[in-house]
Enzyme design. Sequence first.
Site, PDB file in Angstrom:
ATOM      1  N   LYS A 252      -5.921   1.200   2.468  1.00 17.27           N
ATOM      2  CA  LYS A 252      -6.391  -0.197   2.557  1.00 17.27           C
ATOM      3  C   LYS A 252      -6.497  -0.647   4.008  1.00 17.27           C
ATOM      4  CE  LYS A 252      -2.947  -1.798   0.013  1.00 17.27           C
ATOM      5  NZ  LYS A 252      -2.198  -0.539  -0.238  1.00 17.27           N
TER       6      LYS A 252
ATOM      7  N   ARG B  18      -0.951  -8.881  -5.391  1.00 18.56           N
ATOM      8  CA  ARG B  18      -0.266  -7.727  -5.965  1.00 18.56           C
ATOM      9  C   ARG B  18       0.326  -8.029  -7.328  1.00 18.56           C
ATOM     10  NH1 ARG B  18       0.844  -5.130  -0.608  1.00 18.56           N
ATOM     11  NH2 ARG B  18       1.902  -3.202  -1.081  1.00 18.56           N
TER      12      ARG B  18
ATOM     13  N   ARG C  78       3.037   9.669   8.168  1.00 15.55           N
ATOM     14  CA  ARG C  78       2.970   8.484   9.025  1.00 15.55           C
ATOM     15  C   ARG C  78       4.361   8.067   9.514  1.00 15.55           C
ATOM     16  NH1 ARG C  78       0.738   2.967   6.506  1.00 15.55           N
ATOM     17  NH2 ARG C  78       2.549   3.337   5.188  1.00 15.55           N
TER      18      ARG C  78
ATOM     19  N   ARG D 254       6.453   5.139   8.678  1.00 12.48           N
ATOM     20  CA  ARG D 254       6.810   3.739   8.936  1.00 12.48           C
ATOM     21  C   ARG D 254       8.213   3.503   8.372  1.00 12.48           C
ATOM     22  NH1 ARG D 254       2.419  -0.134   6.405  1.00 12.48           N
ATOM     23  NH2 ARG D 254       3.868  -0.200   4.641  1.00 12.48           N
TER      24      ARG D 254
ATOM     25  N   ARG E 169       7.717   2.305  -4.365  1.00 12.95           N
ATOM     26  CA  ARG E 169       6.513   1.490  -4.098  1.00 12.95           C
ATOM     27  C   ARG E 169       5.389   1.887  -5.058  1.00 12.95           C
ATOM     28  NH1 ARG E 169       6.042   2.854   2.007  1.00 12.95           N
ATOM     29  NH2 ARG E 169       4.029   1.801   1.965  1.00 12.95           N
TER      30      ARG E 169
END
Length: 178
Positions: A13, A84, A123, A125, A136
């Site tokens: 996104k 969401r 990644r 994070r 998630r």
Amino acid sequence: MNIIFLGAPGSGKGTQSEQLIAKHGLQHLSTGDMLRAEIAAGSELGLAAKQIMDAGELVSDDIVIGMIAKRLSDKGALFDGFPRTLAQAQALDALLAENAQQIDHVVFLDVDNEEIVQRMLARGRADDNEATIRNRINVFEQQTKPLIDFYRAQGKLREIHGKGGVEEIAARIEQAIL
Ligand code: AP5
């Protein structure tokens, strides 16, 4: 034009938002970025949000709807990671209607779960450890996926195969929002 990017965590996104906002002059409204800015600023909201985000759960509807309401303008927007939940989607429709606006396209980036886990582990994070990523994804399945039918019923859903090169996916999105 108002566009929503809907998709599981790590579906691309944010990456695809950068491409679209530049091309169409849209305001980028990412609730994840807004919450991370609150954490970086050490605000009370940020402190409360951090625990929830680290666990991979959703911050309360009232907080995120309030953040969006404060930032809406007449300029078209790209909503990244918002709404969401069904309550957020209904609130967004009402907020836009107050300004005689509406959502034009809901771009659903469809990517399988294993690809998502691999992308996010690469990644790294703060909320990109495997346990949080799995939660998630679970939260997405339970709370956000119902929005697919909500927007399909409004005739606004544009389903995009989200695997492949970034430019290739951007081209699929452009085609879908013509
Ligand atoms: P948020 O910041 O929205 O995170 P997210 O939805 O989990 O999404 P990500 O930012 O992880 O992924 P993305 O889909 O943007 O993919 P990206 O382009 O970065 O939310 C974080 C948290 O905040 C939530 O868990 C929640 O707690 C809270 N929150 C936020 N909004 C909320 C709301 N509305 N209500 C309640 N709580 C809320 O790509 C991911 C990686 O993949 C990158 O490394 C990228 O380089 C790579 N990549 C991208 N495209 C490709 C490709 N085509 N091929 C290979 N790799 C790719």
